[in-house]
Enzyme design. Structure first.
Site, PDB file in Angstrom:
ATOM      1  N   CYS A  10     -55.033  22.365 -22.419  1.00 29.57           N
ATOM      2  CA  CYS A  10     -54.342  21.913 -23.624  1.00 29.57           C
ATOM      3  C   CYS A  10     -54.508  22.970 -24.727  1.00 29.57           C
ATOM      4  O   CYS A  10     -55.319  23.895 -24.592  1.00 29.57           O
ATOM      5  CB  CYS A  10     -54.899  20.572 -24.082  1.00 29.57           C
ATOM      6  SG  CYS A  10     -56.594  20.656 -24.701  1.00 29.57           S
ATOM      7  N   CYS A  13     -58.118  23.481 -25.814  1.00 32.90           N
ATOM      8  CA  CYS A  13     -58.909  24.169 -24.788  1.00 32.90           C
ATOM      9  C   CYS A  13     -58.631  25.669 -24.826  1.00 32.90           C
ATOM     10  O   CYS A  13     -59.548  26.482 -24.739  1.00 32.90           O
ATOM     11  CB  CYS A  13     -58.599  23.618 -23.395  1.00 32.90           C
ATOM     12  SG  CYS A  13     -59.003  21.874 -23.195  1.00 32.90           S
TER      13      CYS A  13
END
Length: 82
Positions: A10, A13
């Site tokens: 994501c 991340c």
């Protein structure tokens, strides 16, 4: 030093992955790995991502820290304090 980013990919991340770059630490070798396999992440006991692990120890879960916080964490591992 082994730095692992635990997260499925994501934006948060990916932002965490760009943050933990040891700077100005002469002689400190490191490897950064992004673990995206959800089963491998859960086996580490991580239920919220992103997470940061250093030398196999999960040190941060569920948020993207400031660069200064990551630097302090990495400095502790580089000095052998952790």
């Amino acid at each position: 030093m082994k730095i692992e980013i635990l997260g499925i990919g994501c934006p948060k991340c990916n932002l965490l992955e760009a943050t933990p770059r040891p700077r100005g630490k002469a002689g400190v070798e490191y490897k950064i790995e992004h673990i995206k396999d959800i089963n491998a992440i859960m086996q580490r006991g991580v239920m919220m991502t992103p997470a940061l692990a250093v030398n196999g120890k999960v040190v941060l879960v569920g948020r993207v820290p400031k660069e200064s916080e990551v630097s302090a964490i990495l400095a502790g591992f580089a000095s052998g304090a952790n």
